[in-house]
Design an enzyme around this catalytic site. Structure first.
Site, PDB file in Angstrom:
ATOM      1  N   CYS A  32     -11.159  -2.565  -3.973  1.00 39.26           N
ATOM      2  CA  CYS A  32     -10.223  -3.586  -4.474  1.00 39.26           C
ATOM      3  C   CYS A  32     -10.973  -4.814  -4.978  1.00 39.26           C
ATOM      4  O   CYS A  32     -10.614  -5.395  -5.997  1.00 39.26           O
ATOM      5  CB  CYS A  32      -9.231  -3.986  -3.382  1.00 39.26           C
ATOM      6  SG  CYS A  32      -7.974  -2.714  -3.111  1.00 39.26           S
TER       7      CYS A  32
ATOM      8  N   ASN B 250       0.826  -1.213   0.000  1.00 38.10           N
ATOM      9  CA  ASN B 250       0.000   0.000   0.000  1.00 38.10           C
ATOM     10  C   ASN B 250       0.855   1.256   0.000  1.00 38.10           C
ATOM     11  O   ASN B 250       1.925   1.304   0.609  1.00 38.10           O
ATOM     12  CB  ASN B 250      -1.029   0.003   1.142  1.00 38.10           C
ATOM     13  CG  ASN B 250      -0.435  -0.134   2.524  1.00 38.10           C
ATOM     14  OD1 ASN B 250       0.571  -0.803   2.713  1.00 38.10           O
ATOM     15  ND2 ASN B 250      -1.047   0.497   3.501  1.00 38.10           N
TER      16      ASN B 250
ATOM     17  N   GLU C   3       0.538   5.330   0.552  1.00 34.71           N
ATOM     18  CA  GLU C   3      -0.325   6.407   1.046  1.00 34.71           C
ATOM     19  C   GLU C   3       0.177   7.770   0.585  1.00 34.71           C
ATOM     20  O   GLU C   3       1.253   7.892  -0.008  1.00 34.71           O
ATOM     21  CB  GLU C   3      -0.406   6.321   2.581  1.00 34.71           C
ATOM     22  CG  GLU C   3      -1.032   5.006   3.022  1.00 34.71           C
ATOM     23  CD  GLU C   3      -1.241   4.886   4.519  1.00 34.71           C
ATOM     24  OE1 GLU C   3      -0.716   5.718   5.289  1.00 34.71           O
ATOM     25  OE2 GLU C   3      -1.949   3.939   4.919  1.00 34.71           O
TER      26      GLU C   3
ATOM     27  N   GLU D   2      -3.498  -4.314  -2.900  1.00 41.02           N
ATOM     28  CA  GLU D   2      -4.112  -5.198  -3.900  1.00 41.02           C
ATOM     29  C   GLU D   2      -4.191  -4.527  -5.259  1.00 41.02           C
ATOM     30  O   GLU D   2      -3.935  -5.128  -6.297  1.00 41.02           O
ATOM     31  CB  GLU D   2      -5.541  -5.590  -3.474  1.00 41.02           C
ATOM     32  CG  GLU D   2      -5.632  -6.421  -2.214  1.00 41.02           C
ATOM     33  CD  GLU D   2      -5.775  -5.587  -0.952  1.00 41.02           C
ATOM     34  OE1 GLU D   2      -5.148  -4.509  -0.853  1.00 41.02           O
ATOM     35  OE2 GLU D   2      -6.509  -6.025  -0.053  1.00 41.02           O
TER      36      GLU D   2
HETATM   37  N1  THU Z   1      -5.238  -1.193   2.785  1.00 41.19           N
HETATM   38  C1  THU Z   1      -4.731  -2.049   1.852  1.00 41.19           C
HETATM   39  O1  THU Z   1      -3.686  -1.785   1.240  1.00 41.19           O
HETATM   40  N2  THU Z   1      -5.406  -3.189   1.609  1.00 41.19           N
HETATM   41  C2  THU Z   1      -6.477  -3.618   2.324  1.00 41.19           C
HETATM   42  O2  THU Z   1      -6.990  -4.691   2.066  1.00 41.19           O
HETATM   43  C3  THU Z   1      -7.017  -2.787   3.406  1.00 41.19           C
HETATM   44  C4  THU Z   1      -6.464  -1.419   3.489  1.00 41.19           C
HETATM   45  C5  THU Z   1      -4.465   0.012   3.088  1.00 41.19           C
HETATM   46  C6  THU Z   1      -5.049   1.312   2.657  1.00 41.19           C
HETATM   47  C7  THU Z   1      -4.382   2.265   3.626  1.00 41.19           C
HETATM   48  O3  THU Z   1      -3.092   2.572   3.132  1.00 41.19           O
HETATM   49  C8  THU Z   1      -4.230   1.456   4.888  1.00 41.19           C
HETATM   50  O4  THU Z   1      -4.297   0.100   4.484  1.00 41.19           O
HETATM   51  C9  THU Z   1      -5.276   1.730   5.939  1.00 41.19           C
HETATM   52  O5  THU Z   1      -6.546   1.615   5.438  1.00 41.19           O
END
Ligand code: THU
Length: 163
Positions: A116, A63, A65, A76
């Site tokens: 996702c 992920n 941000e 994902e």
């Molecule tokens: N996040 C993901 O990357 N995948 C998930 O399945 C759930 C959430 C990330 C998004 C954000 O960067 C952080 O987790 C908190 O929501």
């Protein structure tokens, strides 16, 4: 007359990564490894994803941000978009997702957000094969869902837009 209908979700669980076949062990390990590459200074929620393609490649993502919050992207989708960019129209047969945090302990495997699921569903719908999903955290139980379609009942499919 109103009829009661029901949708059942079938899924599987293993208590430990060693209970999976070799290729899935490798994929879950790759997803767990990828959590270390997350850029998540705002949530401290580190997510990793690894997608196995029909051609044997494994494409990874974490992920990412951003200070302008909605500009970030889940692991994902980072992985799925990378896979589709690098290997267009090669089927994605399995996806493993894992998460952990340096700040708190996760109680259960991570589960993908609605956006996702929607993105993965479209790739699945465009290929002849199901995309199996393996959900975990840094250790312990792994939840296995046979296809993305199961994760999004009553889904909207973009191909319906076509005339
Ligand atoms: N996040 C993901 O990357 N995948 C998930 O399945 C759930 C959430 C990330 C998004 C954000 O960067 C952080 O987790 C908190 O929501």
């Amino acid at each position: 007359m109103m009829k009661k209908q029901e949708i059942t979700l079938r899924y599987f669980e293993v208590e430990d990564i060693r209970d999976l076949p070799d290729d899935e062990q490798e994929l879950v390990k790759a997803a767990r490894e990828m959590t270390k590459k997350a850029y998540a200074p705002y949530s401290s929620f580190h997510v990793g994803a690894a997608i196995l393609l029909k051609n044997g490649e494994i494409v990874r993502g974490s992920n990412q941000e951003n200070g302008a919050y909605p500009s970030g992207l889940c692991a994902e989708r980072v992985a799925a978009f990378a896979a589709s960019s690098m290997f267009p129209r090669v089927a994605m047969t399995k996806i493993a997702v894992s998460a952990n945090s340096p700040e708190f302990r996760l109680e259960s495997p991570v589960s993908p957000c609605g956006a996702c699921r929607q993105v993965l569903l479209e790739y699945e719908a465009s290929q002849q094969l199901p995309m199996k999903m393996l959900l975990s955290k840094e250790d312990g139980k792994i939840i296995i869902v046979e296809k993305i379609r199961d994760m999004l009942p009553f889904s909207f499919i973009g191909s319906k837009l076509k005339k």
